[in-house]
Design a protein around this motif. Structure first.
Motif, short mmCIF file in Angstrom:
data_model
loop_
_atom_site.label_atom_id
_atom_site.label_comp_id
_atom_site.label_asym_id
_atom_site.label_seq_id
_atom_site.Cartn_x
_atom_site.Cartn_y
_atom_site.Cartn_z
N MET A 14 0.84 -1.21 0.00
CA MET A 14 0.00 0.00 0.00
C MET A 14 0.87 1.25 0.00
SD MET A 14 -2.91 -1.27 2.68
CE MET A 14 -3.85 -2.76 2.29
N ALA A 15 1.93 1.21 0.80
CA ALA A 15 2.84 2.37 0.83
C ALA A 15 3.53 2.54 -0.52
CB ALA A 15 3.88 2.19 1.94
N GLU A 16 3.89 1.42 -1.12
CA GLU A 16 4.58 1.45 -2.42
C GLU A 16 3.67 2.03 -3.51
OE1 GLU A 16 7.39 -1.89 -4.36
OE2 GLU A 16 5.35 -2.51 -3.95
N ASP A 17 2.38 1.69 -3.44
CA ASP A 17 1.44 2.09 -4.49
C ASP A 17 0.88 3.50 -4.28
OD1 ASP A 17 1.80 -0.37 -5.61
OD2 ASP A 17 -0.05 -1.24 -4.79
N ASP A 18 1.22 4.13 -3.17
CA ASP A 18 0.61 5.41 -2.82
C ASP A 18 1.56 6.55 -3.21
OD1 ASP A 18 -0.47 7.64 -1.64
OD2 ASP A 18 -0.70 6.75 0.35
N PRO A 19 1.19 7.33 -4.21
CA PRO A 19 2.09 8.40 -4.64
C PRO A 19 2.33 9.47 -3.56
CG PRO A 19 -0.01 8.55 -5.80
CD PRO A 19 -0.04 7.27 -5.01
N GLU A 20 1.47 9.53 -2.56
CA GLU A 20 1.67 10.50 -1.48
C GLU A 20 2.64 10.02 -0.41
OE1 GLU A 20 -2.71 12.68 -1.50
OE2 GLU A 20 -2.16 11.40 0.19
N MET A 21 3.01 8.74 -0.50
CA MET A 21 3.84 8.15 0.56
C MET A 21 5.25 7.89 0.05
SD MET A 21 3.54 7.20 3.76
CE MET A 21 1.86 6.71 4.18
N THR A 22 6.25 8.24 0.87
CA THR A 22 7.63 7.85 0.57
C THR A 22 7.93 6.57 1.35
OG1 THR A 22 8.30 10.15 0.27
CG2 THR A 22 10.06 8.55 0.68
N LEU A 23 8.21 5.50 0.64
CA LEU A 23 8.56 4.23 1.27
C LEU A 23 10.08 4.07 1.23
CD1 LEU A 23 7.92 1.33 2.37
CD2 LEU A 23 7.78 0.61 -0.02
N VAL A 24 10.68 3.86 2.38
CA VAL A 24 12.13 3.62 2.43
C VAL A 24 12.35 2.18 2.87
CG1 VAL A 24 14.35 4.38 3.35
CG2 VAL A 24 12.51 6.04 3.03
N ARG A 25 12.86 1.39 1.94
CA ARG A 25 13.14 -0.02 2.25
C ARG A 25 14.52 -0.11 2.88
NH1 ARG A 25 9.79 -3.34 -0.82
NH2 ARG A 25 8.63 -2.25 -2.44
N LEU A 26 14.58 -0.73 4.03
CA LEU A 26 15.80 -0.74 4.82
C LEU A 26 16.58 -2.03 4.64
CD1 LEU A 26 14.08 0.44 8.12
CD2 LEU A 26 15.26 1.90 6.46
N ALA A 27 17.86 -1.97 5.00
CA ALA A 27 18.65 -3.19 5.13
C ALA A 27 18.51 -3.76 6.54
CB ALA A 27 20.13 -2.91 4.81
N LYS A 28 18.40 -2.85 7.53
CA LYS A 28 18.21 -3.27 8.91
C LYS A 28 17.39 -2.20 9.62
CE LYS A 28 20.67 -5.54 12.64
NZ LYS A 28 21.96 -6.00 13.16
N GLU A 29 16.58 -2.63 10.57
CA GLU A 29 15.58 -1.73 11.14
C GLU A 29 16.16 -0.51 11.82
OE1 GLU A 29 15.57 -4.97 11.29
OE2 GLU A 29 13.62 -5.69 10.66
N GLU A 30 17.35 -0.62 12.40
CA GLU A 30 17.88 0.52 13.15
C GLU A 30 18.04 1.75 12.26
OE1 GLU A 30 21.73 0.02 14.95
OE2 GLU A 30 21.38 1.64 16.37
N GLU A 31 18.33 1.51 10.98
CA GLU A 31 18.42 2.64 10.04
C GLU A 31 17.15 3.48 10.06
OE1 GLU A 31 19.30 1.63 5.91
OE2 GLU A 31 19.66 -0.37 6.68
#
Lengths: 170, 187
Positions: free
Chosen positions: A37-54
């Motif tokens: 949903m975040a990926e498909d939403d043009p209003e949302m910036t999705l940041v895919r992480l390598a590890k959660e602490e980032e």
């Protein structure tokens, strides 16, 4: 896939209603619909992480720059992010909204998830992080809104634990 | 080259840019050269300065963001380089001061002292522009190039393992945090 689309939509809509416009995430089974949903939403910036602490650093930067954000992660991801939560978000009073899939509770079939479940709430309490759980669809909208309000007013991390009854369709 | 000389040489470029530093010597030295409300010093959470820079760069795409990182900190968040490269903020310059040691906790050598190459790691992670510099002239030139390149740069500056006599400054962490937030709100 028996992850609930309906509940995922409720959670996503509640984040949007709170003004969240950036989400950082690591894939986890219960979160697949939310991440899409975040990926498909043009209003949302999705940041895919390598590890959660980032994600703690990214949310801190976004907050200081005026953008509301949330982290989507499994409870094991929460465990992996703890130093960042303590020495960035808590030390610098960042209103960090964390949505945590609560694996390893009653009904868990994956043996590798079973230790994290028992550790999650004691660690949240030890860190003095305000948290609530989401089990029923009717809780979702107001608890996410209330959690977001508390995070912002206290300038502190707040956690919402997404439980199996909400996220998984039996 | 010392880190302080390097900071001094680029200070005029930092004056009107958003700057995020790691803890320890970088923070203390930059403050001693001159604190500004657009400078934020992440005085813990080692590794997350580059992640904070990414969050700011994504939230403020028209502001140029400079992250002043270090070898010890970056080694704690190498995965973050892949995230940085993935989103490739063209308004972010990532400077890594590499003194091959954890200076503030006794000078124990880091893995860059035995050959780990942070610029090569950044390049392999997908950062489009990477460079390693060893002299103040090369440092200044590479930094100015990076500011005008319009693309994400990680530049590794090999510096001497010398630092300030004290790391605690009179700038409170929260004072810095709220001042920095106000600066970002108004730009």
């Amino acid at each position: 896939m028996p992850v609930s689309q309906v509940s995922s939509r409720l959670v996503y809509d509640a984040l949007k209603a709170s003004g969240v416009r950036m989400v950082s995430a690591l894939p986890e089974t219960w979160l697949v619909h939310l991440i899409r949903m975040a990926e498909d939403d043009p209003e949302m910036t999705l940041v895919r992480l390598a590890k959660e602490e980032e994600g703690v650093g990214i949310s801190a930067g976004a907050h200081l720059a005026g953008v509301k954000s949330a982290m989507l992660m499994q409870n094991h991801g929460f465990l992996a992010a703890i130093n960042g939560i303590v020495s960035c978000a808590q030390l610098y009073r960042i209103p960090l909204l964390m949505l945590i899939s609560y694996r390893g509770e009653f009904g868990e079939r994956d043996p590798w998830q079973t230790e994290g479940g028992a550790a999650t709430e004691p660690i949240l309490r030890a860190l003095n992080i305000a948290y609530d759980t989401l089990e029923h669809p009717e809780q979702v909208a107001h608890r996410i809104a209330d959690g977001h309000t508390l995070a912002c007013s206290s300038n502190k991390p707040v956690a919402l634990l997404l439980r199996r009854d909400l996220m998984w369709e039996a | 080259m010392t880190r302080r000389e390097a900071l001094q040489s680029i200070y005029p470029h930092l004056e009107r840019r958003v700057v995020v530093t790691i803890m320890g010597a970088v923070a203390a030295e930059l403050q001693s050269i001159g604190h500004r409300p657009n400078f934020f010093y992440l005085q813990h959470a080692m590794g997350l300065a580059s992640s904070m820079g990414l969050g700011i760069a994504l939230a403020k795409p028209h502001q140029q963001v400079v992250v002043l990182d270090g070898d010890g900190s970056l080694l704690m968040n190498l995965g973050g380089l892949t995230t940085l490269a993935r989103y490739r903020p063209r308004n972010l310059v990532h400077v890594v001061f590499d003194n091959e040691s954890l200076l503030s906790v006794g000078g124990f050598p880091t893995a860059t002292s035995t050959g780990s190459d942070l610029a090569a790691i950044a390049a392999a992670a997908g950062v489009p522009r990477t460079v390693t510099v060893r002299t103040i002239e090369d440092f200044t030139r590479a930094f100015e190039d990076a500011l005008h390149a319009g693309d994400l740069t990680t530049m590794v500056a090999k510096v001497e393992a010398v630092g300030p006599s004290a790391y605690v400054t009179d700038l409170s962490l929260l004072e810095n945090r709220f001042q920095f937030q106000r600066y970002l709100r108004d730009v």
